[in-house]
Design an enzyme around this catalytic site. Structure first.
Site, PDB file in Angstrom:
ATOM      1  N   GLU A  35       0.825  -1.210   0.000  1.00  0.00           N
ATOM      2  CA  GLU A  35       0.000   0.000   0.000  1.00  0.00           C
ATOM      3  C   GLU A  35       0.854   1.253   0.000  1.00  0.00           C
ATOM      4  OE1 GLU A  35      -3.171  -0.251  -1.177  1.00  0.00           O
ATOM      5  OE2 GLU A  35      -3.441  -1.649   0.474  1.00  0.00           O
ATOM      6  N   THR A  37       2.983   2.053  -2.003  1.00  0.00           N
ATOM      7  CA  THR A  37       4.323   1.780  -2.538  1.00  0.00           C
ATOM      8  C   THR A  37       4.424   2.147  -4.013  1.00  0.00           C
ATOM      9  OG1 THR A  37       3.568  -0.488  -2.913  1.00  0.00           O
ATOM     10  CG2 THR A  37       4.866  -0.084  -0.920  1.00  0.00           C
ATOM     11  N   ASP A  38       3.297   2.210  -4.718  1.00  0.00           N
ATOM     12  CA  ASP A  38       3.391   2.364  -6.176  1.00  0.00           C
ATOM     13  C   ASP A  38       3.993   3.697  -6.583  1.00  0.00           C
ATOM     14  OD1 ASP A  38       1.065   3.683  -5.328  1.00  0.00           O
ATOM     15  OD2 ASP A  38      -0.166   2.996  -7.012  1.00  0.00           O
ATOM     16  N   SER A  69     -23.742   7.979 -17.429  1.00  0.00           N
ATOM     17  CA  SER A  69     -23.448   7.003 -16.379  1.00  0.00           C
ATOM     18  C   SER A  69     -24.730   6.662 -15.648  1.00  0.00           C
ATOM     19  CB  SER A  69     -22.428   7.570 -15.382  1.00  0.00           C
ATOM     20  OG  SER A  69     -22.355   6.755 -14.225  1.00  0.00           O
ATOM     21  N   GLY A 132     -12.313   1.718  -1.671  1.00  0.00           N
ATOM     22  CA  GLY A 132     -10.919   1.308  -1.790  1.00  0.00           C
ATOM     23  C   GLY A 132     -10.731   0.134  -2.725  1.00  0.00           C
ATOM     24  N   ASP A 180      -3.347   0.543  -9.581  1.00  0.00           N
ATOM     25  CA  ASP A 180      -4.756   0.227  -9.783  1.00  0.00           C
ATOM     26  C   ASP A 180      -5.051  -0.112 -11.244  1.00  0.00           C
ATOM     27  OD1 ASP A 180      -5.016   0.798  -7.127  1.00  0.00           O
ATOM     28  OD2 ASP A 180      -5.992   2.734  -7.421  1.00  0.00           O
TER      29      ASP A 180
END
Length: 395
Positions: A35, A37-38, A69, A132, A180
């Protein structure tokens, strides 16, 4: 035709009065571990999940982009020639941001973007927003897949991940990394994605959850978060300041052996932020190594330690997330942690199949006793990444 494809086609037809050329979908994700870290060029280990966003789409004869949407009223209509990342706002910033970012990528590659057609886009999704689980990346990646085909862009999935990230960073204003979008585009059933966020090299790693008799529960606390709020950005700034003070380009340049020097060099809050990233990177590598050597039932300690680090060092947990994690652990979960950017959202619990119902019921009871809103608890499995949904003739 899949149910998702039919729903998308029906919604598109209701909005625009004709059938789309196709339906493309992309999954949300659960980050098993790794988490924040990206954006520090580190390691992450997400999985794609079966909950998906879909976009039904069709080219137009003019250069208009129309977006609808099922989660928001109305149709947003903008000119392709006038796409301005600073003017795109609200929910439509996600799909229109992808269109802008892809057009910029094609222009940079020498493509004459004045010949790109307009597109009608109709979005549907069953990925819970604000939990999340990266509902935003699911939308971005489904739209990227659609435009890649309709505009004959010829971009590979790693390039599409960068386009989704650029849209989220530049248009939406969320300073997220590429994890993601990578998970949403690259996922495979019963596999995790070991992502090196520095090189963007990915490795598809077997999970073996079914053979081990374990599964993942998502505990959506229903406390929403937003990556464009200040807490996420402040954590990123702390990491950048820590890297600069330690003389490295990013925190990827530091390992556990650097912690004593970091503690001596950095002020206490920045040190705790840096310590989380350094130890979390190591936990990702340890999790993957343990999966390979001892199987899924052995990775619990790394999940538990990750939550402690996010709670105490990165300070992104909440009372609801802490309660979900501690209750799951007390009821026999192999491991549990909050997942996602923090400040709300979801926790995950790795549980033996025989314990899943007990853990879910116990968490619901604990939330009721604490006076919290009842969480939404559901199992997830590692699923296929972004795809074009089959049409009638392909099903």
């Amino acid at each position: 035709m899949t149910e998702l494809s039919q729903q998308g086609r029906d919604y598109f037809a209701g909005q625009f009065g004709h059938q789309p050329e196709g339906v493309w979908s992309a999954p949300g994700r659960v980050n098993l571990i790794g988490e924040h870290t990206d954006y520090n060029d580190g390691f992450a280990f997400p999985i794609a999940i079966e909950k998906r966003a879909a976009v039904a789409a069709s080219r137009r004869e003019d250069r208009r982009l129309r977006v609808a949407s099922d989660s928001f009223p109305g149709v947003v209509d903008v000119g392709l020639d006038g796409l301005d990342p600073d003017a795109l706002q609200g929910w439509s910033g996600y799909p229109l941001g992808v269109a802008w970012a892809m057009a910029e990528a094609l222009r940079s590659a020498g493509r004459d973007v004045s010949q790109l057609p307009g597109v009608d886009l109709a979005l549907t999704s069953d990925v819970p927003a604000g939990a999340g689980l990266s509902s935003s990346a699911a939308v971005e990646c489904s739209v990227a897949m659609a435009l890649n085909e309709l505009w004959d862009a010829g971009l590979d999935r790693q390039e599409l991940a960068r386009i989704g990230q650029l849209a989220e960073n530049r248009v939406v204003g969320a300073p997220t990394g590429i994890m993601d979008q990578s998970a949403s585009l690259l996922g495979e059933p019963d596999h995790g994605i070991l992502l090196d966020c520095q090189s963007l090299v990915t490795e598809i790693v077997p999970l073996g959850f079914e053979s081990a008799g374990v599964g993942l529960l998502v505990i959506d606390t229903r406390t929403s978060h937003s990556h464009s709020d200040g807490g996420y950005a402040s954590r990123r700034r702390s990491c950048e300041e820590g890297a600069e003070a330690m003389g490295v380009r990013s925190l990827r340049g530091l390992g556990p052996e650097d912690l004593p020097r970091a503690e001596a060099t950095l002020e206490p809050v920045t040190f705790r932020r840096v310590r989380h990233i350094i130890t979390e990177n190591q936990r990702v590598l340890d999790t993957v190594a343990t999966l390979r050597s001892h199987g899924a039932a052995a990775i619990g300690p790394f999940l538990n330690a990750s939550h402690v680090s996010m709670r105490d060092d990165f300070e992104i947990s909440t009372p609801e997330l802490d309660l979900a994690v501690s209750t799951a652990q007390s009821l026999g979960a192999i491991g549990a942690r909050m997942t996602g950017g923090g400040f709300g959202g979801a926790a995950i619990a790795l549980v033996r199949d025989a314990d899943a119902e007990t853990v879910a019921r116990g968490v619901l009871e604990a939330f009721d006793t604490a006076g919290f809103t009842a969480p939404h608890i559901f199992p997830v499995t590692a699923a296929e990444g972004a795809r074009r949904e089959p049409a009638f003739e392909e099903a």
